[in-house]
Design a protein around this motif. Structure first.
Motif, PDB file in Angstrom:
ATOM      1  N   HIS A 209       2.354  -7.704  -6.451  1.00 54.25           N
ATOM      2  CA  HIS A 209       1.791  -8.820  -5.814  1.00 54.25           C
ATOM      3  C   HIS A 209       2.727  -9.823  -5.728  1.00 54.25           C
ATOM      4  O   HIS A 209       2.885 -10.705  -4.578  1.00 54.25           O
ATOM      5  CB  HIS A 209       0.459  -9.064  -6.407  1.00 54.25           C
ATOM      6  CG  HIS A 209      -0.484  -7.992  -5.995  1.00 54.25           C
ATOM      7  ND1 HIS A 209      -1.184  -7.926  -4.810  1.00 54.25           N
ATOM      8  CD2 HIS A 209      -1.165  -7.175  -6.793  1.00 54.25           C
ATOM      9  CE1 HIS A 209      -1.915  -6.756  -4.852  1.00 54.25           C
ATOM     10  NE2 HIS A 209      -1.712  -6.269  -5.979  1.00 54.25           N
TER      11      HIS A 209
ATOM     12  N   TRP B  14      -2.355  -0.764   0.535  1.00 55.78           N
ATOM     13  CA  TRP B  14      -1.105  -1.451   0.380  1.00 55.78           C
ATOM     14  C   TRP B  14       0.186  -0.746   0.797  1.00 55.78           C
ATOM     15  O   TRP B  14       1.191  -1.725   1.105  1.00 55.78           O
ATOM     16  CB  TRP B  14      -1.122  -1.776  -1.305  1.00 55.78           C
ATOM     17  CG  TRP B  14      -1.913  -3.095  -1.840  1.00 55.78           C
ATOM     18  CD1 TRP B  14      -3.117  -2.672  -2.216  1.00 55.78           C
ATOM     19  CD2 TRP B  14      -1.829  -4.492  -1.137  1.00 55.78           C
ATOM     20  NE1 TRP B  14      -3.702  -4.229  -2.559  1.00 55.78           N
ATOM     21  CE2 TRP B  14      -2.900  -5.132  -1.679  1.00 55.78           C
ATOM     22  CE3 TRP B  14      -0.781  -5.281  -0.609  1.00 55.78           C
ATOM     23  CZ2 TRP B  14      -2.959  -6.195  -1.432  1.00 55.78           C
ATOM     24  CZ3 TRP B  14      -1.092  -6.390  -0.102  1.00 55.78           C
ATOM     25  CH2 TRP B  14      -2.388  -6.930  -0.811  1.00 55.78           C
TER      26      TRP B  14
ATOM     27  N   THR C 274       2.434  -2.655   3.480  1.00 53.90           N
ATOM     28  CA  THR C 274       3.755  -3.099   2.899  1.00 53.90           C
ATOM     29  C   THR C 274       5.000  -2.489   3.843  1.00 53.90           C
ATOM     30  O   THR C 274       5.808  -3.187   4.513  1.00 53.90           O
ATOM     31  CB  THR C 274       4.273  -2.816   1.324  1.00 53.90           C
ATOM     32  OG1 THR C 274       2.951  -3.579   0.683  1.00 53.90           O
ATOM     33  CG2 THR C 274       5.303  -3.463   0.990  1.00 53.90           C
TER      34      THR C 274
END
Length: 147
Positions: free
Chosen positions: A6, A46, A50
């Protein structure tokens, strides 16, 4: 202290937001390498976000081959996510490969039910990658018919 996923992702987002695409792209890729490789949510979400951001940053910084490689590798692992195909179509358009762009857009729109919650496929008639082809009547009619 070692930065975690993160932390690196947030830094990449800040660079991207400030239109520092060349610097953001490898940071997104670095954060991508930190993700656990499984199909479980939220890991898959994610990974999709990403990868999408990394590829777009590479593309917007002019490194189309790197963007293409990221999206093709992502499709090999996760063939149901439509934005990989959409962004691959953008790379095709940047390289003036309209037949490939058309095929990838069809693949993207065929998978639109697999978007992440809150996401939608961009309107290709408003996308900078496709706007240079507005005078190509056949291609533009195809884009307008995708909705």
């Amino acid at each position: 202290y070692a930065p975690q996923f993160h932390d690196v992702f947030l830094y990449a987002q800040i660079l991207y937001r400030d239109q520092m695409f060349q610097a953001a792209a490898p940071m997104f890729e670095r954060s991508l390498a930190m993700l656990v490789d499984d199909k479980a949510e939220p890991s898959q979400m994610w990974r999709r976000v990403t990868t999408d951001q990394a590829g777009m940053a590479y593309g917007m910084s002019g490194n189309i081959p790197k963007a293409r490689a990221l999206f093709e590798a992502a499709i090999a692992k996760d063939p149901d996510y439509p934005l990989y195909y959409y962004n691959l179509a953008c790379a095709d358009a940047e390289e003036k490969k309209l037949a490939d762009a058309r095929a990838h857009l069809q693949q993207a729109f065929a998978r639109k039910a697999n978007m992440l919650p809150g996401e939608s496929i961009p309107d290709p008639t408003k996308d900078d990658s496709f706007l240079p082809y507005k005078n190509n009547k056949e291609f533009w009619a195809f884009l307008e018919g995708l909705h």
